[in-house]
Design a protein around this motif. Structure first.
Motif, PDB file in Angstrom:
ATOM      1  N   PHE A  36       0.835  -1.203   0.000  1.00 37.40           N
ATOM      2  CA  PHE A  36       0.000   0.000   0.000  1.00 37.40           C
ATOM      3  C   PHE A  36       0.867   1.249   0.000  1.00 37.40           C
ATOM      4  O   PHE A  36       0.627   2.190  -0.771  1.00 37.40           O
ATOM      5  N   VAL A  37       1.880   1.248   0.850  1.00 36.24           N
ATOM      6  CA  VAL A  37       2.772   2.408   0.945  1.00 36.24           C
ATOM      7  C   VAL A  37       3.490   2.654  -0.374  1.00 36.24           C
ATOM      8  O   VAL A  37       3.570   3.791  -0.859  1.00 36.24           O
ATOM      9  N   ASP A  38       4.014   1.593  -0.980  1.00 35.71           N
ATOM     10  CA  ASP A  38       4.735   1.739  -2.253  1.00 35.71           C
ATOM     11  C   ASP A  38       3.822   2.296  -3.339  1.00 35.71           C
ATOM     12  O   ASP A  38       4.234   3.171  -4.123  1.00 35.71           O
ATOM     13  N   GLU A  39       2.599   1.776  -3.408  1.00 36.31           N
ATOM     14  CA  GLU A  39       1.656   2.250  -4.420  1.00 36.31           C
ATOM     15  C   GLU A  39       1.318   3.724  -4.204  1.00 36.31           C
ATOM     16  O   GLU A  39       1.297   4.517  -5.160  1.00 36.31           O
ATOM     17  N   MET A  40       1.092   4.112  -2.960  1.00 38.76           N
ATOM     18  CA  MET A  40       0.741   5.501  -2.671  1.00 38.76           C
ATOM     19  C   MET A  40       1.907   6.443  -2.979  1.00 38.76           C
ATOM     20  O   MET A  40       1.709   7.526  -3.530  1.00 38.76           O
ATOM     21  N   ARG A  41       3.110   6.027  -2.630  1.00 36.06           N
ATOM     22  CA  ARG A  41       4.281   6.871  -2.928  1.00 36.06           C
ATOM     23  C   ARG A  41       4.446   7.062  -4.433  1.00 36.06           C
ATOM     24  O   ARG A  41       4.764   8.154  -4.894  1.00 36.06           O
ATOM     25  N   ALA A  42       4.236   5.993  -5.190  1.00 31.56           N
ATOM     26  CA  ALA A  42       4.369   6.087  -6.645  1.00 31.56           C
ATOM     27  C   ALA A  42       3.304   7.013  -7.225  1.00 31.56           C
ATOM     28  O   ALA A  42       3.600   7.832  -8.113  1.00 31.56           O
ATOM     29  N   ARG A  43       2.078   6.895  -6.734  1.00 27.07           N
ATOM     30  CA  ARG A  43       1.003   7.769  -7.228  1.00 27.07           C
ATOM     31  C   ARG A  43       1.279   9.220  -6.866  1.00 27.07           C
ATOM     32  O   ARG A  43       1.063  10.125  -7.675  1.00 27.07           O
ATOM     33  N   CYS A  44       1.777   9.445  -5.666  1.00 20.18           N
ATOM     34  CA  CYS A  44       2.103  10.817  -5.242  1.00 20.18           C
ATOM     35  C   CYS A  44       3.189  11.417  -6.126  1.00 20.18           C
ATOM     36  O   CYS A  44       3.099  12.573  -6.548  1.00 20.18           O
ATOM     37  N   ALA A  45       4.214  10.638  -6.403  1.00 15.99           N
ATOM     38  CA  ALA A  45       5.329  11.126  -7.226  1.00 15.99           C
ATOM     39  C   ALA A  45       4.849  11.491  -8.621  1.00 15.99           C
ATOM     40  O   ALA A  45       5.244  12.524  -9.184  1.00 15.99           O
ATOM     41  N   SER A  46       3.995  10.664  -9.191  1.00 12.35           N
ATOM     42  CA  SER A  46       3.479  10.916 -10.539  1.00 12.35           C
ATOM     43  C   SER A  46       2.624  12.179 -10.574  1.00 12.35           C
ATOM     44  O   SER A  46       2.770  13.027 -11.476  1.00 12.35           O
ATOM     45  N   ILE A  47       1.744  12.328  -9.598  1.00 12.20           N
ATOM     46  CA  ILE A  47       0.885  13.521  -9.537  1.00 12.20           C
ATOM     47  C   ILE A  47       1.736  14.776  -9.364  1.00 12.20           C
ATOM     48  O   ILE A  47       1.486  15.799 -10.007  1.00 12.20           O
ATOM     49  N   LEU A  48       2.750  14.697  -8.511  1.00  9.29           N
ATOM     50  CA  LEU A  48       3.578  15.871  -8.244  1.00  9.29           C
ATOM     51  C   LEU A  48       4.309  16.340  -9.492  1.00  9.29           C
ATOM     52  O   LEU A  48       4.326  17.538  -9.798  1.00  9.29           O
ATOM     53  N   VAL A  49       4.893  15.409 -10.234  1.00  9.55           N
ATOM     54  CA  VAL A  49       5.612  15.789 -11.456  1.00  9.55           C
ATOM     55  C   VAL A  49       4.670  16.463 -12.442  1.00  9.55           C
ATOM     56  O   VAL A  49       4.994  17.513 -13.024  1.00  9.55           O
ATOM     57  N   GLU A  50       3.486  15.886 -12.617  1.00  8.68           N
ATOM     58  CA  GLU A  50       2.527  16.460 -13.563  1.00  8.68           C
ATOM     59  C   GLU A  50       2.080  17.852 -13.123  1.00  8.68           C
ATOM     60  O   GLU A  50       1.999  18.783 -13.934  1.00  8.68           O
ATOM     61  N   ALA A  51       1.814  18.005 -11.827  1.00 15.07           N
ATOM     62  CA  ALA A  51       1.343  19.294 -11.319  1.00 15.07           C
ATOM     63  C   ALA A  51       2.433  20.365 -11.394  1.00 15.07           C
ATOM     64  O   ALA A  51       2.162  21.509 -11.778  1.00 15.07           O
ATOM     65  N   GLN A  52       3.657  20.006 -11.047  1.00 13.67           N
ATOM     66  CA  GLN A  52       4.753  20.977 -11.101  1.00 13.67           C
ATOM     67  C   GLN A  52       5.028  21.417 -12.531  1.00 13.67           C
ATOM     68  O   GLN A  52       5.253  22.613 -12.787  1.00 13.67           O
ATOM     69  N   THR A  53       5.006  20.478 -13.451  1.00 18.44           N
ATOM     70  CA  THR A  53       5.229  20.809 -14.858  1.00 18.44           C
ATOM     71  C   THR A  53       4.138  21.739 -15.371  1.00 18.44           C
ATOM     72  O   THR A  53       4.416  22.731 -16.062  1.00 18.44           O
ATOM     73  N   LEU A  54       2.891  21.421 -15.031  1.00 12.19           N
ATOM     74  CA  LEU A  54       1.764  22.241 -15.472  1.00 12.19           C
ATOM     75  C   LEU A  54       1.823  23.633 -14.870  1.00 12.19           C
ATOM     76  O   LEU A  54       1.638  24.634 -15.578  1.00 12.19           O
TER      77      LEU A  54
END
Length: 200
Positions: free
Chosen positions: A167-185
Motif C-alpha cells: 500500500f505504501v509503495d503504491e501511494m508513494r508512486a502515485r504521489c510522485a506521478s501527480i507531483l511531477v505532472e502538477a509541477q510541470t503544469l
C-alpha cells in the motif's frame, strides 16, 4: 478560517488543501462563465460551458473533502483511544489504527487528484477564456496547485506509520506521478501567464 485558527488539530492542512483546490476549481468555472457570449466562435463557447460544468463538479467534490479529511483524522484518533488492556484489545486497536491511517492517506490523495483536475481546467480557461480574466485563471491554477501539494504532503505524513508495504509503495508512486505532472503544469501556466501579462 476561525475554526482552523483554534488550538485543535482538525480541521488542518488536509482540509485547507481541499479548500484551496475548491477555490481553484471555482475560479476556473467563473472565468468560463464570464466568457459565455463573448467568445469569438460557437465551438469555444461550447467548450467553455463544458469546462464550467466540470469545474463545478470538481469544486463540489473538494468542498466535501474538507470535512472528509477532518473525519478521517478523527477516525484515527478514535482508534488510538480504543482499549489496549488485553491481547485481543491490542490487536483490535492496531487493526483500527492501520485502517484509520489508510483512510487518512486516501482522502488527501483524492484531494490531490481533484486539485490537479482543477489546475487543468484553470489552464484551459486561461487559454480560451476572456483575456481580461486571465489573472483569475492564473490564481485558480495556483490555488489548485496548493491543493495538490498540500494533499500530497498529507498523504506522505500518514504513510510513515502504515505497515502494509505494498500500500505504501503504491501511494508513494502515485504521489510522485501527480507531483511531477502538477509541477510541470504550474511552471508552464505561470510562464505563459507572465509572458501574456508582460505583453499587454
Amino acid at each position: 478560517t476561525e475554526e482552523v485558527s483554534r488550538d485543535t488539530p482538525a480541521p488542518g492542512g488536509g482540509s485547507i488543501a481541499a479548500f484551496a483546490g475548491s477555490l481553484g476549481a471555482a475560479l476556473a468555472s467563473m472565468v468560463a462563465n464570464l466568457t459565455q457570449g463573448k467568445a469569438a466562435t460557437r465551438p469555444v463557447e461550447r467548450e467553455l460551458l463544458a469546462i464550467a460544468k466540470e469545474a463545478q463538479r470538481v469544486k463540489d467534490a473538494l468542498i466535501l473533502a474538507v470535512d472528509e479529511d477532518t473525519n478521517a483524522f478523527n477516525g484515527y484518533m478514535e482508534a488510538l483511544r480504543l482499549p489496549k488492556g488485553t491481547d485481543a484489545e491490542k490487536k483490535t486497536r492496531t487493526a483500527a489504527m492501520q485502517a484509520g491511517l489508510k483512510e487518512a492517506a486516501a482522502v488527501p490523495l483524492s484531494t490531490a487528484e481533484l486539485s490537479l483536475e482543477a489546475m487543468k481546467l484553470a489552464d484551459r480557461v486561461a487559454q480560451a477564456g476572456n483575456p481580461n480574466s486571465l489573472t483569475d485563471a492564473l490564481v485558480g491554477c495556483a490555488a489548485a496547485f496548493a491543493g495538490v501539494r498540500g494533499g500530497l504532503w498529507n498523504v506522505l505524513i500518514n504513510l510513515k506509520d502504515i505497515k502494509d508495504g505494498a500500500f505504501v509503495d503504491e501511494m508513494r508512486a502515485r504521489c510522485a506521478s501527480i507531483l511531477v505532472e502538477a509541477q510541470t503544469l504550474m511552471a508552464r501556466v505561470g510562464d505563459e501567464g507572465d509572458a501574456r501579462l508582460n505583453a499587454m
